[in-house]
Design a protein around this motif. Structure first.
Motif, short mmCIF file in Angstrom:
data_model
loop_
_atom_site.label_atom_id
_atom_site.label_comp_id
_atom_site.label_asym_id
_atom_site.label_seq_id
_atom_site.Cartn_x
_atom_site.Cartn_y
_atom_site.Cartn_z
N LYS A 1 39.60 17.75 52.52
CA LYS A 1 38.55 16.95 53.14
C LYS A 1 37.16 17.37 52.67
N SER B 1 34.33 17.73 50.13
CA SER B 1 33.94 17.00 48.91
C SER B 1 33.35 17.97 47.89
N ARG C 1 32.43 19.89 44.43
CA ARG C 1 31.90 19.32 43.20
C ARG C 1 32.52 19.92 41.95
N ASN D 1 36.11 17.20 38.79
CA ASN D 1 37.29 16.62 39.41
C ASN D 1 38.53 17.11 38.69
#
Length: 350
Positions: free
Chosen positions: A193, A195, A197, A212
């Protein structure tokens, strides 16, 4: 009252007094034993290891005569005891409990820690990189001792943003399973959960910075090809980091960089001035005299340290890192964040 009844009453009274005396003695003995045991436990604990004299140049910006005193240093005892109070652990072991700047809070990171031994070094590493906005995946080698796994499980249970990898590999040195351990954590981080980077791998020879976890066909092909190669974790991430298609890639960078400082044995006289500790698998386990090189190197991480070999080196580097960390913060410093104090001030930092 007959003589026989008087005798029975006397005996009953006498037994009652003996019982009371016995219970009183038992109670006093129990209290004495508890006090003695508690006192003994407190006195037999070893005192904090003092900083080595060579640390003074690193810990004080202007005065190398300042005396630094380490605080609560019984690190492993918090996890080896049967009871565990997480709030006490976080406070007594000096974990950072809130973001140190708005920039860091807005740019959360993901960390992968692959471990199999050195519990105390793991705890010290985690508290050095820990902030509540980040997320941390810990992969424990499947062949690690049960007591080690249990201690790591206790540790991560105290943090909402630290978790164990859902799958554990039996990592073999220089084998594909070592890379697979990282990929297992990455699979878990995708569903997080938080986010985050970029992801940071702290146990391989490389330090990938990726926005990612989505791989291009080239990366998948490279992964398959890496299955039969020697020590794939040493080349996989650094190769991805140089692909044009990879997010956050560094095309112009060379093999050598500022990600992790390592003294390889075969690089003596070329990249470094030799190991002042000892070599394990051709990698230097740092000693105190390696610290000037490490600090001057200005790398992101250093590899590697051992708790049972020249632990004063890690003591010094850890305190130097915490001093620098707190000197750059934009929020008020909480007393529990201090790993050590100076003799002339209880709340000052270098």
């Amino acid at each position: 009252m007959t003589a026989s009844s008087m005798t029975a009453s006397y005996i009953k009274c006498h037994l009652r007094w003996k019982r009371l005396i016995f219970l009183l003695c038992l109670g006093m003995s129990t209290i004495f034993f508890w006090m003695t045991t508690t006192w003994s436990t407190k006195t037999v604990l070893p005192p904090c290891r003092p900083f080595h004299a060579l640390c003074r140049a690193f810990l004080s910006a202007s005065d190398n005569q300042t005396e630094w005193r380490r605080r609560d240093c019984q690190i492993k005892s918090y996890l080896t005891n049967n009871t565990l109070q997480c709030s006490k652990l976080m406070k007594d072991l000096h974990f950072i409990t809130r973001p140190l700047s708005a920039e860091e809070e807005a740019y959360p990171l993901a960390f992968i820690l692959t471990v199999h031994k050195e519990l105390e070094v793991l705890i010290r590493l985690l508290r050095a990189i820990y902030t509540p906005q980040n997320i941390y995946c810990v992969h424990v080698d499947a062949k690690s001792p049960p007591e080690y796994k249990a201690s790591v499980q206790k540790l991560v249970s105290c943090f909402e943003n630290v978790f164990l990898s859902s799958r554990s590999e039996t990592a073999i040195y220089a084998g594909f399973s070592r890379l697979k351990a990282d990929l297992n954590c990455m699979s878990d981080l995708v569903t997080s959960k938080v986010s985050w980077r970029k992801v940071v791998n702290l146990c391989g020879q490389d330090f990938p910075l990726m926005s990612n976890l989505e791989l291009s066909p080239k990366a998948r092909d490279l992964l398959e090809w890496s299955r039969d190669t020697y020590s794939p974790d040493e080349h996989y991430w650094v190769t991805l980091n140089h692909l044009t298609e990879a997010p956050g890639s560094n095309i112009a960078g060379g093999w050598e960089g500022s990600i992790r400082a390592i003294k390889w044995k075969d690089q003596t006289g070329k990249q470094h001035n030799g190991c002042n500790g000892r070599y394990v698998r051709s990698i230097c386990v740092y000693g105190l005299k390696d610290l000037p090189w490490l600090i001057k190197k200005e790398s992101m991480f250093a590899n590697k340290f051992e708790n049972d070999f020249e632990p004063e080196a890690l003591d010094c580097l850890e305190q130097w890192h915490r001093n620098k960390l707190l000197s750059h913060t934009s929020v008020p410093i909480e007393p529990s964040w201090l790993l050590a104090t100076r003799s002339n001030s209880e709340h000052a930092i270098a």
